[in-house]
Design a protein around this motif. Structure first.
Motif, PDB file in Angstrom:
ATOM      1  N   MET A 119      30.372  34.162  37.847  1.00  0.00           N
ATOM      2  CA  MET A 119      31.651  33.906  38.514  1.00  0.00           C
ATOM      3  C   MET A 119      31.566  33.926  40.047  1.00  0.00           C
ATOM      4  O   MET A 119      32.390  34.548  40.715  1.00  0.00           O
ATOM      5  CB  MET A 119      32.707  34.904  38.022  1.00  0.00           C
ATOM      6  N   LYS A 122      33.662  24.641  45.447  1.00  0.00           N
ATOM      7  CA  LYS A 122      34.676  25.420  46.173  1.00  0.00           C
ATOM      8  C   LYS A 122      34.035  26.059  47.403  1.00  0.00           C
ATOM      9  O   LYS A 122      34.685  26.272  48.428  1.00  0.00           O
ATOM     10  CB  LYS A 122      35.305  26.484  45.265  1.00  0.00           C
ATOM     11  N   GLY A 147      36.211  41.877  46.540  1.00  0.00           N
ATOM     12  CA  GLY A 147      35.420  41.524  45.367  1.00  0.00           C
ATOM     13  C   GLY A 147      34.118  40.865  45.751  1.00  0.00           C
ATOM     14  O   GLY A 147      34.027  39.646  45.855  1.00  0.00           O
ATOM     15  N   TYR A 159      31.098  41.133  44.075  1.00  0.00           N
ATOM     16  CA  TYR A 159      30.305  40.757  42.896  1.00  0.00           C
ATOM     17  C   TYR A 159      28.828  40.753  43.306  1.00  0.00           C
ATOM     18  O   TYR A 159      28.329  41.773  43.756  1.00  0.00           O
ATOM     19  CB  TYR A 159      30.818  39.448  42.284  1.00  0.00           C
ATOM     20  N   LEU A 206      34.506  44.513  50.000  1.00  0.00           N
ATOM     21  CA  LEU A 206      34.806  45.655  49.133  1.00  0.00           C
ATOM     22  C   LEU A 206      34.390  45.358  47.696  1.00  0.00           C
ATOM     23  O   LEU A 206      34.714  44.306  47.153  1.00  0.00           O
ATOM     24  CB  LEU A 206      36.310  45.986  49.157  1.00  0.00           C
ATOM     25  N   GLU A 207      33.647  46.293  47.094  1.00  0.00           N
ATOM     26  CA  GLU A 207      33.191  46.152  45.709  1.00  0.00           C
ATOM     27  C   GLU A 207      33.224  47.529  45.060  1.00  0.00           C
ATOM     28  O   GLU A 207      32.591  48.450  45.541  1.00  0.00           O
ATOM     29  CB  GLU A 207      31.763  45.591  45.687  1.00  0.00           C
ATOM     30  N   PHE A 208      33.950  47.639  43.946  1.00  0.00           N
ATOM     31  CA  PHE A 208      34.084  48.990  43.384  1.00  0.00           C
ATOM     32  C   PHE A 208      33.155  49.248  42.207  1.00  0.00           C
ATOM     33  O   PHE A 208      33.057  50.377  41.734  1.00  0.00           O
ATOM     34  CB  PHE A 208      35.541  49.311  43.050  1.00  0.00           C
ATOM     35  N   PHE A 257      27.199  46.230  40.584  1.00  0.00           N
ATOM     36  CA  PHE A 257      27.330  44.958  41.295  1.00  0.00           C
ATOM     37  C   PHE A 257      27.036  45.169  42.781  1.00  0.00           C
ATOM     38  O   PHE A 257      26.352  44.369  43.413  1.00  0.00           O
ATOM     39  CB  PHE A 257      28.743  44.378  41.120  1.00  0.00           C
ATOM     40  N   GLY A 261      33.938  50.717  46.757  1.00  0.00           N
ATOM     41  CA  GLY A 261      35.200  51.381  46.462  1.00  0.00           C
ATOM     42  C   GLY A 261      36.268  50.369  46.144  1.00  0.00           C
ATOM     43  O   GLY A 261      36.046  49.159  46.212  1.00  0.00           O
ATOM     44  N   SER A 305      39.838  48.327  46.548  1.00  0.00           N
ATOM     45  CA  SER A 305      40.619  47.759  47.652  1.00  0.00           C
ATOM     46  C   SER A 305      41.843  48.612  47.964  1.00  0.00           C
ATOM     47  O   SER A 305      42.150  48.861  49.130  1.00  0.00           O
ATOM     48  CB  SER A 305      41.045  46.336  47.286  1.00  0.00           C
ATOM     49  N   HIS A 328      38.775  39.051  43.849  1.00  0.00           N
ATOM     50  CA  HIS A 328      38.615  40.195  42.954  1.00  0.00           C
ATOM     51  C   HIS A 328      39.519  40.042  41.738  1.00  0.00           C
ATOM     52  O   HIS A 328      39.846  38.912  41.361  1.00  0.00           O
ATOM     53  CB  HIS A 328      38.849  41.518  43.719  1.00  0.00           C
ATOM     54  N   TRP A 329      39.968  41.102  41.109  1.00  0.00           N
ATOM     55  CA  TRP A 329      40.815  40.958  39.919  1.00  0.00           C
ATOM     56  C   TRP A 329      42.083  40.211  40.283  1.00  0.00           C
ATOM     57  O   TRP A 329      42.747  40.522  41.285  1.00  0.00           O
ATOM     58  CB  TRP A 329      41.134  42.327  39.333  1.00  0.00           C
ATOM     59  N   ARG A 347      45.404  41.653  41.202  1.00  0.00           N
ATOM     60  CA  ARG A 347      45.435  42.526  42.369  1.00  0.00           C
ATOM     61  C   ARG A 347      45.628  41.755  43.675  1.00  0.00           C
ATOM     62  O   ARG A 347      45.776  42.364  44.736  1.00  0.00           O
ATOM     63  CB  ARG A 347      44.138  43.346  42.439  1.00  0.00           C
ATOM     64  N   CYS A 379      42.473  28.763  37.730  1.00  0.00           N
ATOM     65  CA  CYS A 379      41.685  29.303  36.609  1.00  0.00           C
ATOM     66  C   CYS A 379      40.760  30.415  37.072  1.00  0.00           C
ATOM     67  O   CYS A 379      39.901  30.180  37.906  1.00  0.00           O
ATOM     68  CB  CYS A 379      40.855  28.169  35.976  1.00  0.00           C
ATOM     69  N   PRO A 380      40.985  31.666  36.661  1.00  0.00           N
ATOM     70  CA  PRO A 380      41.934  32.152  35.644  1.00  0.00           C
ATOM     71  C   PRO A 380      43.401  32.072  36.060  1.00  0.00           C
ATOM     72  O   PRO A 380      44.267  32.132  35.198  1.00  0.00           O
ATOM     73  CB  PRO A 380      41.519  33.611  35.438  1.00  0.00           C
ATOM     74  N   LEU A 431      36.529  24.764  38.704  1.00  0.00           N
ATOM     75  CA  LEU A 431      35.935  26.055  38.388  1.00  0.00           C
ATOM     76  C   LEU A 431      34.435  25.933  38.574  1.00  0.00           C
ATOM     77  O   LEU A 431      33.835  24.920  38.172  1.00  0.00           O
ATOM     78  CB  LEU A 431      36.271  26.420  36.932  1.00  0.00           C
TER      79      LEU A 431
HETATM   80  C1  LIG Z   1      41.004  48.491  41.423  1.00  0.00           C
HETATM   81  C2  LIG Z   1      40.812  47.047  41.111  1.00  0.00           C
HETATM   82  C3  LIG Z   1      41.192  46.168  42.303  1.00  0.00           C
HETATM   83  N1  LIG Z   1      40.358  46.443  43.435  1.00  0.00           N
HETATM   84  C4  LIG Z   1      39.056  46.075  43.567  1.00  0.00           C
HETATM   85  N2  LIG Z   1      38.379  46.555  44.620  1.00  0.00           N
HETATM   86  C5  LIG Z   1      37.064  46.239  44.790  1.00  0.00           C
HETATM   87  N3  LIG Z   1      36.372  45.432  43.956  1.00  0.00           N
HETATM   88  C6  LIG Z   1      37.043  44.938  42.907  1.00  0.00           C
HETATM   89  C7  LIG Z   1      38.404  45.218  42.664  1.00  0.00           C
HETATM   90  N4  LIG Z   1      38.790  44.532  41.556  1.00  0.00           N
HETATM   91  C8  LIG Z   1      37.695  43.872  41.104  1.00  0.00           C
HETATM   92  N5  LIG Z   1      36.648  44.111  41.913  1.00  0.00           N
HETATM   93  C9  LIG Z   1      35.305  43.533  41.814  1.00  0.00           C
HETATM   94  O1  LIG Z   1      35.458  42.133  42.110  1.00  0.00           O
HETATM   95  C10 LIG Z   1      34.776  41.351  41.112  1.00  0.00           C
HETATM   96  C11 LIG Z   1      35.786  40.798  40.165  1.00  0.00           C
HETATM   97  C12 LIG Z   1      36.101  39.528  40.197  1.00  0.00           C
HETATM   98  C13 LIG Z   1      37.093  38.982  39.215  1.00  0.00           C
HETATM   99  N6  LIG Z   1      36.882  37.545  39.141  1.00  0.00           N
HETATM  100  C14 LIG Z   1      37.159  36.903  38.018  1.00  0.00           C
HETATM  101  O2  LIG Z   1      37.647  37.480  37.052  1.00  0.00           O
HETATM  102  C15 LIG Z   1      36.807  35.471  37.956  1.00  0.00           C
HETATM  103  C16 LIG Z   1      36.797  34.873  36.703  1.00  0.00           C
HETATM  104  C17 LIG Z   1      36.459  33.523  36.555  1.00  0.00           C
HETATM  105  C18 LIG Z   1      36.470  32.923  35.226  1.00  0.00           C
HETATM  106  C19 LIG Z   1      37.048  31.673  35.020  1.00  0.00           C
HETATM  107  C20 LIG Z   1      37.049  31.094  33.745  1.00  0.00           C
HETATM  108  C21 LIG Z   1      36.475  31.773  32.674  1.00  0.00           C
HETATM  109  F1  LIG Z   1      36.448  31.216  31.454  1.00  0.00           F
HETATM  110  C22 LIG Z   1      35.872  33.024  32.890  1.00  0.00           C
HETATM  111  C23 LIG Z   1      35.873  33.591  34.142  1.00  0.00           C
HETATM  112  C24 LIG Z   1      36.099  32.759  37.673  1.00  0.00           C
HETATM  113  C25 LIG Z   1      36.110  33.371  38.940  1.00  0.00           C
HETATM  114  O3  LIG Z   1      35.775  32.671  40.061  1.00  0.00           O
HETATM  115  C26 LIG Z   1      36.470  34.713  39.096  1.00  0.00           C
HETATM  116  O4  LIG Z   1      36.491  35.242  40.367  1.00  0.00           O
HETATM  117  C27 LIG Z   1      33.840  42.321  40.412  1.00  0.00           C
HETATM  118  O5  LIG Z   1      32.656  42.443  41.159  1.00  0.00           O
HETATM  119  C28 LIG Z   1      34.667  43.600  40.440  1.00  0.00           C
HETATM  120  O6  LIG Z   1      33.867  44.753  40.309  1.00  0.00           O
END
Ligand SMILES: CCCNc1ncnc2c1ncn2[C@@H]1O[C@H](/C=C/CNC(=O)c2cc(-c3ccc(F)cc3)cc(O)c2O)[C@@H](O)[C@H]1O
Ligand SMILES: [Mg+2]
Length: 214
Positions: A40, A46, A66, A68, A89-91, A95, A117, A119, A142-143, A146, A173-174, A198
């Motif tokens: 991801m 993009k 985020g 990753y 920021l990455e919690f 990763f 940590g 966000s 990130h999520w 959020r 997407c998502p 995507l």
């Molecule tokens: C407390 C949670 C909120 N604060 C946060 N603070 C710091 N880091 C955070 C974070 N939330 C999530 N993260 C990190 O960001 C990353 C999460 C990203 C989430 N991204 C997605 O879900 C995503 C998902 C897709 C996706 C699209 C289609 C599909 F079929 C499957 C997946 C495509 C993307 O481009 C995406 O970005 C991870 O490394 C996670 O550990």
């Protein structure tokens, strides 16, 4: 023991990319994700839009939510002017560990501060901990549920100034419906949708660029 996908992605970087060459790191990850294992990252299509926004803003202070594996971290940091700083920021510690090595392989440690940590915990501490006044550019990846609460938190913490740019991945997407509704209807933002796909697929996705009006 089994390796994880981020570990295999890092392996592809160390095998195929040249140390100190950010573009070769980006190319190695894109090749791995397109031909070996989807991951991801914002990706190459993009990623070009991201590059153009970074170049246009020419930011001194960037926040990424985020990290990753550090793909977009490397893309952004490789375009920053001297003395500019990117805080990411990455919690998830696993990763974060991979991302640190990807950023190091690209030779961009000086420009990047990876903070391990959440966000919600760190946004209120940006000023006191890192001497940040305001961010010129924020990349949200990130999520998805959020994006909105963290944007409101950045507003409340005075981290945005007139002209600050928010660039959000995955608004289709998502999807991030509540965030999109907010930045598109709020009088405090001017928003623009960049249609794309995507990462590594033909599925529609896009980036939303929102300028804070103060
Ligand atoms: C407390 C949670 C909120 N604060 C946060 N603070 C710091 N880091 C955070 C974070 N939330 C999530 N993260 C990190 O960001 C990353 C999460 C990203 C989430 N991204 C997605 O879900 C995503 C998902 C897709 C996706 C699209 C289609 C599909 F079929 C499957 C997946 C495509 C993307 O481009 C995406 O970005 C991870 O490394 C996670 O550990
Ligand atoms: Mg994304």
């Amino acid at each position: 023991t089994q390796s994880t996908r981020p570990q295999r992605l890092l392996g592809a970087v160390q095998k195929n990319a040249t140390r100190g060459d950010p573009r070769s790191v980006v190319r190695a990850i894109d090749h791995f994700c397109r031909h070996k294992e989807w991951a991801m990252n914002v990706g190459d299509e993009k990623g070009c839009i991201l590059d153009s926004v970074v170049s246009e803003v020419n930011p001194a202070a960037v926040l990424e939510l985020g990290t990753y594996c550090g793909y977009s971290t490397v893309r952004i940091a490789s375009l920053l002017p001297p003395h500019a700083k990117l805080i990411t920021l990455e919690f998830n510690p696993d990763f974060a560990a991979i991302a640190r090595q990807v950023i190091a392989w690209a030779g961009l440690e000086e420009k990047v501060q990876l903070v391990e940590g959440a966000s919600g915990d760190w946004i209120p501490k940006m000023k006191e901990q890192f001497g940040v006044k305001t961010f010129d550019l924020v990349f949200l990846d990130h999520w998805k549920d959020r994006y909105l609460p963290d944007t409101k938190l950045m507003e409340e913490c005075g981290l945005l100034r007139k002209g600050s740019v928010l660039l959000a991945d995955n608004v289709i997407c998502p999807g991030t419906p509540d965030y999109l509704e907010y930045v598109r209807s709020s009088p405090r933002y001017t928003s623009q949708y960049f249609k794309s796909h995507l990462e590594y697929t033909k599925v529609e996705d896009g980036l939303e660029k929102s300028v804070f009006l103060g």
